[in-house]
Design an enzyme around this catalytic site. Sequence first.
Site, short mmCIF file in Angstrom:
data_model
loop_
_atom_site.label_atom_id
_atom_site.label_comp_id
_atom_site.label_asym_id
_atom_site.label_seq_id
_atom_site.Cartn_x
_atom_site.Cartn_y
_atom_site.Cartn_z
N HIS A 172 -5.94 -2.49 -3.30
CA HIS A 172 -5.28 -1.21 -3.03
C HIS A 172 -5.70 -0.19 -4.09
O HIS A 172 -5.72 -0.51 -5.28
CB HIS A 172 -3.76 -1.41 -3.03
CG HIS A 172 -3.02 -0.15 -2.68
ND1 HIS A 172 -2.91 0.29 -1.37
CD2 HIS A 172 -2.42 0.76 -3.45
CE1 HIS A 172 -2.25 1.44 -1.37
NE2 HIS A 172 -1.93 1.74 -2.62
N ASN B 81 -5.39 -8.71 -1.04
CA ASN B 81 -5.66 -7.31 -0.66
C ASN B 81 -6.07 -6.51 -1.87
O ASN B 81 -5.74 -6.85 -3.01
CB ASN B 81 -4.38 -6.70 -0.04
CG ASN B 81 -4.61 -5.28 0.46
OD1 ASN B 81 -5.64 -4.99 1.08
ND2 ASN B 81 -3.67 -4.39 0.21
N LYS C 206 1.55 -7.99 18.19
CA LYS C 206 0.76 -8.42 17.02
C LYS C 206 0.53 -9.93 17.03
O LYS C 206 -0.56 -10.42 16.74
CB LYS C 206 1.49 -8.00 15.74
CG LYS C 206 0.70 -8.25 14.47
CD LYS C 206 1.53 -8.06 13.22
CE LYS C 206 1.83 -6.63 12.90
NZ LYS C 206 0.76 -5.92 12.19
N MET D 145 -6.38 -1.77 7.90
CA MET D 145 -5.27 -0.82 7.94
C MET D 145 -4.08 -1.30 8.78
O MET D 145 -3.47 -0.50 9.50
CB MET D 145 -5.77 0.54 8.46
CG MET D 145 -6.91 1.12 7.64
SD MET D 145 -6.47 1.36 5.90
CE MET D 145 -5.49 2.85 6.06
N ARG D 146 -3.79 -2.59 8.70
CA ARG D 146 -2.67 -3.13 9.45
C ARG D 146 -1.85 -4.07 8.60
O ARG D 146 -2.40 -4.74 7.73
CB ARG D 146 -3.20 -3.97 10.62
CG ARG D 146 -3.30 -3.22 11.82
CD ARG D 146 -4.06 -3.81 12.92
NE ARG D 146 -4.56 -2.65 13.61
CZ ARG D 146 -3.81 -1.87 14.37
NH1 ARG D 146 -2.56 -2.19 14.62
NH2 ARG D 146 -4.32 -0.80 14.91
N GLY E 65 -16.14 -0.09 5.13
CA GLY E 65 -16.57 -1.43 4.72
C GLY E 65 -17.43 -1.47 3.47
O GLY E 65 -18.22 -2.39 3.29
N SER E 66 -17.23 -0.51 2.55
CA SER E 66 -18.04 -0.57 1.33
C SER E 66 -17.63 -1.76 0.45
O SER E 66 -18.46 -2.34 -0.24
CB SER E 66 -17.97 0.75 0.55
OG SER E 66 -16.68 0.95 0.04
N ASN E 67 -16.36 -2.14 0.51
CA ASN E 67 -15.94 -3.33 -0.24
C ASN E 67 -16.50 -4.60 0.41
O ASN E 67 -16.87 -5.54 -0.30
CB ASN E 67 -14.41 -3.41 -0.33
CG ASN E 67 -13.88 -2.51 -1.43
OD1 ASN E 67 -13.98 -2.84 -2.61
ND2 ASN E 67 -13.37 -1.35 -1.06
C1 GRF Z 1 -10.42 0.90 -0.36
O1 GRF Z 1 -10.16 1.98 -1.19
C2 GRF Z 1 -9.33 -0.14 -0.47
O2 GRF Z 1 -8.72 -0.16 -1.74
C3 GRF Z 1 -8.33 0.31 0.56
O3 GRF Z 1 -9.10 0.82 1.61
C4 GRF Z 1 -10.35 1.30 1.11
C5 GRF Z 1 -11.43 0.67 1.92
O4 GRF Z 1 -12.69 1.21 1.66
N1 GRF Z 1 -7.46 -0.77 0.93
P1 GRF Z 1 -13.99 0.54 2.28
O5 GRF Z 1 -13.79 0.46 3.79
O6 GRF Z 1 -14.15 -0.82 1.67
O7 GRF Z 1 -15.12 1.44 1.94
#
Ligand code: GRF
Length: 191
Positions: free
Chosen positions: A109, A107, A65, A90-91, A12-14
């Site tokens: 990526h 999203n 789902k 991740m889904r 969850g760093s983003n």
């Molecule tokens: C990120 O690199 C994002 O691009 C990918 O999953 C990773 C998630 O990282 N979809 P975080 O959980 O936000 O640290």
Amino acid sequence: MTKIAVFASGNGSNLQAIMEAIRGGELKATLAIVICDRPGAYCVKRAEQGGIPSLVFRPGDFEKKEDYEELIKQKLWKLEVEYLVLAGYMRMIGPTLLNSYPEKIINIHPSLLPLFPGKDAVGQALAAGVKESGVTIHYVDSGMDTGPIIAQEKVEILETDTGESLALKIHRLEHRLYPQVLQRILGKKEE
Ligand code: GRF
């Protein structure tokens, strides 16, 4: 203020970067809820520490789902969420959410799509021996990392880069780029 939901599965760093950008006023949005499919994931803790409610579920507890996406949808509707922001979720998103939020699911990526979709994009880039990779922000469709691209930015891959150092560079870029691009999208909507 536009209400968004962040979907995450892991660190969850983003999510953190988005919460900080909202707090700092660079991203003008309200984070209404964090959706997580992995009980115990660190992103849930980050949400809690930021005072953001979360909906945490175990996909295995549902028959299909559609059933857990219906639950998510009800929750999002109740909160009047307008945009779904995937940040390490991740889904694959199924028709239940896709049809309810057309062009409203975004999203991030860690590669220059269409190169290296799917899992371990950083490892894929290193294994391919390419000289650059990067980050892509795109709308989500029914494919795996295939939706229309909104923004891309490159990072250089050096001979000395390892999986760890490249992942770090990419994360740094993500943390700056995602809030910026989200603000651009939400800002346009307000015009
Ligand atoms: C990120 O690199 C994002 O691009 C990918 O999953 C990773 C998630 O990282 N979809 P975080 O959980 O936000 O640290």
